[in-house]
Design a protein around this motif. Structure first.
Motif, PDB file in Angstrom:
ATOM      1  N   LEU A   1      29.215  14.641 -26.306  1.00 52.50           N
ATOM      2  CA  LEU A   1      29.406  16.086 -26.456  1.00 52.50           C
ATOM      3  C   LEU A   1      28.199  16.862 -25.931  1.00 52.50           C
ATOM      4  O   LEU A   1      28.361  17.950 -25.366  1.00 52.50           O
ATOM      5  CB  LEU A   1      29.672  16.423 -27.928  1.00 52.50           C
ATOM      6  N   ALA A   2      27.004  16.317 -26.106  1.00 48.96           N
ATOM      7  CA  ALA A   2      25.808  16.969 -25.557  1.00 48.96           C
ATOM      8  C   ALA A   2      25.873  17.004 -24.034  1.00 48.96           C
ATOM      9  O   ALA A   2      25.540  18.027 -23.402  1.00 48.96           O
ATOM     10  CB  ALA A   2      24.553  16.242 -26.023  1.00 48.96           C
ATOM     11  N   ASN A   3      26.313  15.896 -23.432  1.00 53.19           N
ATOM     12  CA  ASN A   3      26.458  15.854 -21.978  1.00 53.19           C
ATOM     13  C   ASN A   3      27.482  16.877 -21.491  1.00 53.19           C
ATOM     14  O   ASN A   3      27.274  17.562 -20.478  1.00 53.19           O
ATOM     15  CB  ASN A   3      26.880  14.454 -21.526  1.00 53.19           C
ATOM     16  N   GLN A   4      28.595  17.003 -22.224  1.00 50.46           N
ATOM     17  CA  GLN A   4      29.631  17.967 -21.837  1.00 50.46           C
ATOM     18  C   GLN A   4      29.134  19.402 -21.963  1.00 50.46           C
ATOM     19  O   GLN A   4      29.601  20.290 -21.243  1.00 50.46           O
ATOM     20  CB  GLN A   4      30.891  17.753 -22.697  1.00 50.46           C
ATOM     21  N   ALA A   5      28.187  19.620 -22.887  1.00 45.92           N
ATOM     22  CA  ALA A   5      27.643  20.967 -23.082  1.00 45.92           C
ATOM     23  C   ALA A   5      26.458  21.246 -22.161  1.00 45.92           C
ATOM     24  O   ALA A   5      25.935  22.364 -22.151  1.00 45.92           O
ATOM     25  CB  ALA A   5      27.217  21.143 -24.538  1.00 45.92           C
ATOM     26  N   GLY A   6      26.034  20.230 -21.422  1.00 44.32           N
ATOM     27  CA  GLY A   6      24.847  20.392 -20.576  1.00 44.32           C
ATOM     28  C   GLY A   6      23.567  20.466 -21.386  1.00 44.32           C
ATOM     29  O   GLY A   6      22.556  21.017 -20.932  1.00 44.32           O
ATOM     30  N   ALA A   7      23.590  19.895 -22.599  1.00 44.15           N
ATOM     31  CA  ALA A   7      22.418  19.936 -23.488  1.00 44.15           C
ATOM     32  C   ALA A   7      21.653  18.621 -23.377  1.00 44.15           C
ATOM     33  O   ALA A   7      22.097  17.662 -22.752  1.00 44.15           O
ATOM     34  CB  ALA A   7      22.868  20.172 -24.929  1.00 44.15           C
ATOM     35  N   THR A   8      20.494  18.557 -24.007  1.00 44.87           N
ATOM     36  CA  THR A   8      19.662  17.361 -23.954  1.00 44.87           C
ATOM     37  C   THR A   8      20.380  16.168 -24.583  1.00 44.87           C
ATOM     38  O   THR A   8      21.019  16.303 -25.646  1.00 44.87           O
ATOM     39  CB  THR A   8      18.324  17.592 -24.685  1.00 44.87           C
ATOM     40  N   PRO A   9      20.266  14.985 -23.965  1.00 47.03           N
ATOM     41  CA  PRO A   9      20.887  13.792 -24.546  1.00 47.03           C
ATOM     42  C   PRO A   9      20.193  13.316 -25.823  1.00 47.03           C
ATOM     43  O   PRO A   9      20.705  12.436 -26.516  1.00 47.03           O
ATOM     44  CB  PRO A   9      20.758  12.740 -23.428  1.00 47.03           C
ATOM     45  N   HIS A  10      19.038  13.919 -26.141  1.00 49.01           N
ATOM     46  CA  HIS A  10      18.312  13.503 -27.343  1.00 49.01           C
ATOM     47  C   HIS A  10      19.072  13.827 -28.627  1.00 49.01           C
ATOM     48  O   HIS A  10      18.689  13.338 -29.697  1.00 49.01           O
ATOM     49  CB  HIS A  10      16.928  14.155 -27.388  1.00 49.01           C
ATOM     50  N   TRP A  11      20.118  14.641 -28.537  1.00 46.36           N
ATOM     51  CA  TRP A  11      20.946  14.903 -29.719  1.00 46.36           C
ATOM     52  C   TRP A  11      21.520  13.606 -30.302  1.00 46.36           C
ATOM     53  O   TRP A  11      21.845  13.541 -31.485  1.00 46.36           O
ATOM     54  CB  TRP A  11      22.076  15.869 -29.383  1.00 46.36           C
ATOM     55  N   ARG A  12      21.652  12.556 -29.447  1.00 47.10           N
ATOM     56  CA  ARG A  12      22.231  11.315 -29.949  1.00 47.10           C
ATOM     57  C   ARG A  12      21.382  10.704 -31.066  1.00 47.10           C
ATOM     58  O   ARG A  12      21.898   9.969 -31.916  1.00 47.10           O
ATOM     59  CB  ARG A  12      22.403  10.304 -28.817  1.00 47.10           C
ATOM     60  N   TRP A  13      20.066  11.026 -31.068  1.00 46.54           N
ATOM     61  CA  TRP A  13      19.201  10.446 -32.093  1.00 46.54           C
ATOM     62  C   TRP A  13      19.505  10.993 -33.484  1.00 46.54           C
ATOM     63  O   TRP A  13      19.064  10.419 -34.492  1.00 46.54           O
ATOM     64  CB  TRP A  13      17.733  10.666 -31.728  1.00 46.54           C
ATOM     65  N   LEU A  14      20.257  12.069 -33.545  1.00 47.11           N
ATOM     66  CA  LEU A  14      20.730  12.548 -34.855  1.00 47.11           C
ATOM     67  C   LEU A  14      21.617  11.491 -35.509  1.00 47.11           C
ATOM     68  O   LEU A  14      21.578  11.307 -36.727  1.00 47.11           O
ATOM     69  CB  LEU A  14      21.495  13.872 -34.680  1.00 47.11           C
ATOM     70  N   GLY A  15      22.413  10.796 -34.685  1.00 51.40           N
ATOM     71  CA  GLY A  15      23.238   9.711 -35.217  1.00 51.40           C
ATOM     72  C   GLY A  15      22.389   8.580 -35.770  1.00 51.40           C
ATOM     73  O   GLY A  15      22.692   7.995 -36.818  1.00 51.40           O
ATOM     74  N   TRP A  16      21.282   8.264 -35.093  1.00 53.96           N
ATOM     75  CA  TRP A  16      20.349   7.239 -35.578  1.00 53.96           C
ATOM     76  C   TRP A  16      19.694   7.692 -36.883  1.00 53.96           C
ATOM     77  O   TRP A  16      19.574   6.903 -37.830  1.00 53.96           O
ATOM     78  CB  TRP A  16      19.286   6.994 -34.508  1.00 53.96           C
TER      79      TRP A  16
END
Length: 446
Positions: A80-95
């Motif tokens: 979803l971050a990629n689709q929004a053009g946002a930083t991929p670091h949002w994935r670390w919220l899942g971690w």
């Protein structure tokens, strides 16, 4: 990244699953004693208000992210971050959510092991004829016995991970469909019994007639923090459940149903517990020991007390079992996302949680004098920091991502409430839930 193929079999199954994740120690162990410590009805009124204004909108955001991504929490956030053009670091919220759930489950398993011990002792009639001093000393002796504590901790984790290993449809869904209705039935039976005690009217007045003079900034903070904990919001666990959500189901209706069922459990448990406590003239503000010391003392003096106390600890065990299963699921789903089979992932999570849980077990014996942060032993640390700090941080970041980062058209479809419903939800999250969460977070740090 492959989309998950598993789905809950029905809309009812999804609601029961999320309710199973939410209902647990927060409702039956923590709610009564924290209500007792914070003045009764005034705390309850604030708690319900914060569930509506903070917990419920953020719960919708968390489920919505999982539903839109249809993957593990980390993978959904990255996509979803990629689709929004946002930083991929949002994935670390899942971690971060996985670490939070992991730490919570490590103490959850230990405390749930206490309910196994007390269920067996209640059935054996060990509390009948015991004095308050003997019951209190018995609890202290149990905590100081690492072998008994470890056995119960191990047994509870085996019960938990065996269900998770069976999968969504064969494991989680079947157990939730059986256990959640049974849990409510047991609660209603206990409340029916409470209605026959002398303390029933006093308990109702204490719970539902607020004294606004009892409201302090600390009471407000506790009420906001508990709204997070009791709904299991902020740890990305509900994100994993959203990934399995049926395609044609109203997310707002499901979330409201879960919040209503969750608050109902807390209220019914409070009525049952405080009726017995007041009937015996015991102080309701006894703290965390209310469940394992105060209640056995109270029930020991009542007719058929052995039976009712046994039913109560069976209820507590059922609630913590369903909750722990649902807390373990996002960790297992995350490991499946990197290529492990479900059984392997469940075994790995179970062993890791068991090992860290041993630090909580020994916090009452050989590690009792080992202090980590702010003078807390490991058990005190792990029951405080993840619930009162990590959950608000996770909830805040989830709310920001869903309301400010996630593409509007994707969020609109995932929420499934229509354009007007989406605007209302987004406005509440942006201008009510996020500011309130910041207040919780800063108050906790202070």
């Amino acid at each position: 990244m492959h989309e998950t193929l598993e789905r809950w079999g029905s809309q009812r199954a999804f609601i029961l699953a999320v309710t199973g994740a939410a209902v647990g120690l927060g409702n039956i162990w923590r709610f009564p004693y924290i209500t007792g410590e914070n003045g009764g009805a005034a705390f309850l009124l604030l708690y319900v208000a914060f569930v509506a204004l903070l917990g419920l909108p953020v719960m919708m955001a968390e489920i919505m992210i999982g539903r839109a991504g249809r993957r593990s929490p980390m993978q959904s956030l990255l996509q979803l971050a990629n689709q929004a053009g946002a930083t991929p670091h949002w994935r670390w919220l899942g971690w971060f959510g996985g670490v939070t759930v992991f730490l919570i489950l490590s103490f959850y398993s230990v405390v749930s092991g206490w309910s196994i011990e007390y269920l067996v002792e209640s059935v054996n009639g060990d509390f009948v004829g015991s004095t308050p001093a003997e019951i209190g000393a018995g609890f202290d002796a149990f905590l100081a016995d690492p072998l008994r504590m470890t056995f119960n901790h191990t047994l509870f984790l085996l019960l938990t991970m065996s269900v998770v290993a069976a999968g969504v449809a064969n494991g989680l869904e079947k157990l939730n469909n059986l256990m959640m209705p049974l849990l409510y039935l047991l609660l209603l039976v206990l409340v029916g019994y409470a209605a026959t005690t002398d303390g029933f009217g006093t308990a109702l007045a204490w719970l539902f007639r607020p004294d606004l003079s009892a409201v302090t900034p600390l009471v407000v903070m506790h009420a906001m923090g508990h709204a997070f904990f009791t709904l299991a919001v902020g740890a990305c666990a509900l994100m994993a459940y959203g990934a399995y959500m049926p395609d044609h189901q109203s997310l707002p209706r499901a979330a409201v149903a879960v919040a209503a069922l969750d608050v109902t459990v807390a209220l019914l448990a409070g009525i049952a517990i405080f009726s017995v406590v007041f009937s015996q003239g015991i102080d309701p503000g006894e703290g965390p020991g209310l469940m394992f010391v105060t209640l056995p003392i109270a029930f020991a003096e009542l007719p058929w007390g052995q039976l009712w106390l046994g039913l109560f600890f069976l209820l507590l065990l059922m609630a913590t079992w369903t909750s722990s299963i649902n807390l373990a699921e996002p960790m297992v789903a995350g490991l499946q996302g990197v290529g492990l089979k479900r059984g392997q992932a469940a075994a790995l999570v179970g062993v890791a949680v068991w090992l860290v849980g041993l630090l909580s077990v020994f916090s009452f014996s050989s590690l009792a004098e080992v202090h980590w942060i702010a003078g807390m032993n490991f058990f005190e640390l792990v029951t405080t920091v993840p619930t009162e700090l990590f959950l608000p941080v996770g909830g805040l970041l989830i709310a920001i991502f869903a309301a400010w980062v996630m593409p509007r058209d994707i969020a609109l479809r995932a929420l499934d409430a229509g354009p007007a419903g989406y605007r209302v939800w987004r406005t509440v999250v942006r201008y009510v839930s996020i500011p309130l969460t910041l207040v919780v977070l800063f108050s906790t740090l202070i």
